[in-house]
Design an enzyme around this catalytic site. Structure first.
Site, PDB file in Angstrom:
ATOM      1  N   GLU A 190       0.939  -1.235  -0.029  1.00 10.26           N
ATOM      2  CA  GLU A 190      -0.159  -0.221   0.033  1.00 10.26           C
ATOM      3  C   GLU A 190       0.846   1.241  -0.096  1.00 10.26           C
ATOM      4  O   GLU A 190       0.797   2.139   1.096  1.00 10.26           O
ATOM      5  CB  GLU A 190      -0.857  -0.073   1.251  1.00 10.26           C
ATOM      6  N   ASN A 329      -5.364  -4.857  -2.302  1.00 12.56           N
ATOM      7  CA  ASN A 329      -6.133  -4.934  -1.069  1.00 12.56           C
ATOM      8  C   ASN A 329      -7.302  -4.234  -1.172  1.00 12.56           C
ATOM      9  O   ASN A 329      -7.272  -2.894  -2.011  1.00 12.56           O
ATOM     10  CB  ASN A 329      -5.185  -4.166  -0.208  1.00 12.56           C
ATOM     11  N   TYR A 331     -11.223  -3.248   0.849  1.00 12.02           N
ATOM     12  CA  TYR A 331     -12.082  -3.284   1.975  1.00 12.02           C
ATOM     13  C   TYR A 331     -13.381  -2.578   1.759  1.00 12.02           C
ATOM     14  O   TYR A 331     -14.448  -3.097   2.289  1.00 12.02           O
ATOM     15  CB  TYR A 331     -11.325  -2.743   3.231  1.00 12.02           C
ATOM     16  N   GLU A 396      -5.556  -8.766   0.661  1.00 12.27           N
ATOM     17  CA  GLU A 396      -6.296  -8.262   1.765  1.00 12.27           C
ATOM     18  C   GLU A 396      -7.709  -8.184   1.640  1.00 12.27           C
ATOM     19  O   GLU A 396      -7.901  -7.127   0.589  1.00 12.27           O
ATOM     20  CB  GLU A 396      -5.696  -7.182   2.523  1.00 12.27           C
TER      21      GLU A 396
END
Length: 499
Positions: A190, A329, A331, A396
């Protein structure tokens, strides 16, 4: 057979075929990898023992406990430095295909330089890798997960172009010592979040240099990533036969006003393309919209040149193509809207796009994380279209709560996001190779300390032994891995079944 019987039989066959096809979209493709992940500072502890040096997060949490929600730090964390065998047994019980973990730069090179190599640190990671392989678990190493040496940060860290050489020398040591038994590496986790620690004073190292520091940081990170990739390519790939990628955080974006595709495209470039475009696009270099907007804003702010540094043609070619896969990643998502620009005035937030949250989206324990599974499918499609279908490794994806082992909300989140990912594979033709649930353990969640939990396994941080207790989500994920499906029904009455 009567005509009625024939029709009934035919419809039965059609229904059966349709049912199987529909349910196949809930199965993982052959060869798909399922795993979980952690990072060194968040779980290892042992911050100053056996030769380990001080990292920026060690210093930051010690000097700024008021900026951590519960005034905690990672000095002990989950104590995985001592309890790694127990962690591997949890992984074995889940039967994961791989385990993604990061290597602590200061545990291997205490001062950041390769003239002093800490053998105890090397041995720790070799022992962990051997333990994983002995249990049929593939190690997946991240070289840098935000915790560079404090010693090097005093000399500028990511604002110093020498950081490219410093981290490359560190990577070479890791490849030499650990690479013979590792087939997957990611360079930097990241990058945009790393540069937040340069731009602001909210997270380590807290340089608070604003936009000038942020753009300089990313410029050096992209060079560093490419340098590490080429070191592996020229010095290690022939013998080790591994792969090297980078991990980029890419949230979803949905237009607040219908058909505002310009806002979606712009925010994708400013958040995801900022890192990805120089590496994965056919042209290389930063996206044109970023170069144009930052040049305009820099001029209006009175700077003599754009705050966005310029890559030479040589660097553009050197960075372009420097990844074997796209580490993603993801979320959550944001609502986005174009902010009209008045001639002679700055672009809003440089991107010209305002980001908000839809209040109807389900919440988590983290303020920034709302449950929007369609965002993962959207991002995977954008990456695939922008960059000619690269192999995507979801590195992730996880849900935040505050406590407990009865975490049905986490199960619901993970299942809904996996389902969206499988739709991107089966319905959209995207090339997704793996899924990684964040995280194996409840751990130190940066500025949120231990108040926010992402683990499949509960850790009792009040107990000196850091007792681990599997949550319902770990048992659910174990069944998913075993059956290779996400519609698995549990036999245990204690586990919540997700329809």
């Amino acid at each position: 057979m009567t005509s009625y019987s024939f029709l009934r039989a035919a419809f039965s066959v059609i229904f059966a075929v349709t049912y199987v096809f529909a349910n196949d979209t809930l199965s993982f493709p052959q060869g798909f990898l399922l795993g979980t992940a952690t990072s060194a500072y968040q779980i290892e502890g042992g911050w100053n023992i056996n030769g380990k040096g001080e990292s920026v997060w060690d210093r930051w949490t010690h000097d700024n406990p008021n900026l951590i929600l519960d005034h905690s730090n990672g000095d002990v964390a989950c104590d995985s430095y001592h309890k790694y065998k127990e962690d591997v047994q949890l992984l074995k019980d889940m039967e994961v295909d791989f385990y993604r973990f990061s290597v602590s730069w200061t545990r291997i090179l205490p001062t950041g330089y390769p003239n002093v190599i800490n053998q105890d640190g090397i041995n720790y990671y070799k022992n962990l890798i051997n333990e994983l392989l002995a249990n049929n678990i593939e190690p997946f190493i991240t070289l840098y997960h935000w915790d560079h040496p404090e010693y090097l940060d005093k000399m500028g860290g990511w604002t110093n172009s020498l950081m490219v050489e410093w981290i490359s020398n560190y990577a070479r040591v890791v490849f030499k010592e650990l690479g013979p038994k590792v087939k997957y590496f990611t360079t930097i986790n990241e990058p945009a979040d790393v540069c937040q620690g340069v731009a602001t004073d909210k997270v380590a190292p807290g340089k608070n240099l604003g936009s000038p520091g942020k753009y300089l940081c990313m410029h050096n990170i992209l060079k560093a990533h490419a340098k590490i990739y080429h070191i592996y390519q020229t010095e290690f790939r022939k013998q080790q036969k591994g792969q090297v990628g980078i991990v980029i955080s890419c949230p979803g974006a949905f237009p607040k006003t219908p058909n505002d595709t310009a806002a979606v495209d712009a925010i994708f470039q400013f958040v995801c393309g900022w890192v990805a475009h120089p590496i994965f696009s056919k042209t290389g270099d930063y996206p044109e919209i970023i170069k144009a907007h930052i040049a305009d804003n820099s001029k209006l702010d009175g700077y003599p040149a754009s705050l966005l540094p310029t890559f030479s043609p040589k660097w553009v070619q050197y960075i372009k193509g420097s990844a074997d896969f796209f580490g993603l990643n993801h979320y959550t998502s944001k609502l986005v809207e174009t902010v009209p620009r008045v001639e002679g005035e700055r672009w809003y937030d440089y991107s010209g796009v305002k980001q908000t949250i839809d209040p109807s989206w389900p919440k988590s324990a983290a303020d920034w994380l709302r449950v929007v599974p369609d965002g993962l499918r959207q991002v995977i499609n954008l990456i695939s279209k922008q960059y000619d279908r690269p192999p995507i490794f979801v590195m992730e994806n996880g849900f935040a709560d505050e406590c407990c082992t009865s975490d049905s909300s986490r199960i619901s989140y993970l299942r809904s996001y996996m389902k969206a990912m499988l739709s991107a594979i089966y319905e959209d033709g995207c090339n997704v190779k793996s899924y990684t649930a964040w995280s194996l353990l409840d751990n130190f969640e940066w500025a949120d300390g231990y108040k926010v939990r992402f683990g499949l396994v509960n850790v009792d941080f009040t107990n000196p032994n850091r007792t681990r207790t599997p949550k319902l989500s770990m048992n659910w994920y174990k069944t998913v891995i075993k059956t290779r499906r996400i519609d698995s029904i549990f036999e245990s009455p204690d586990v919540v079944n997700i329809p």
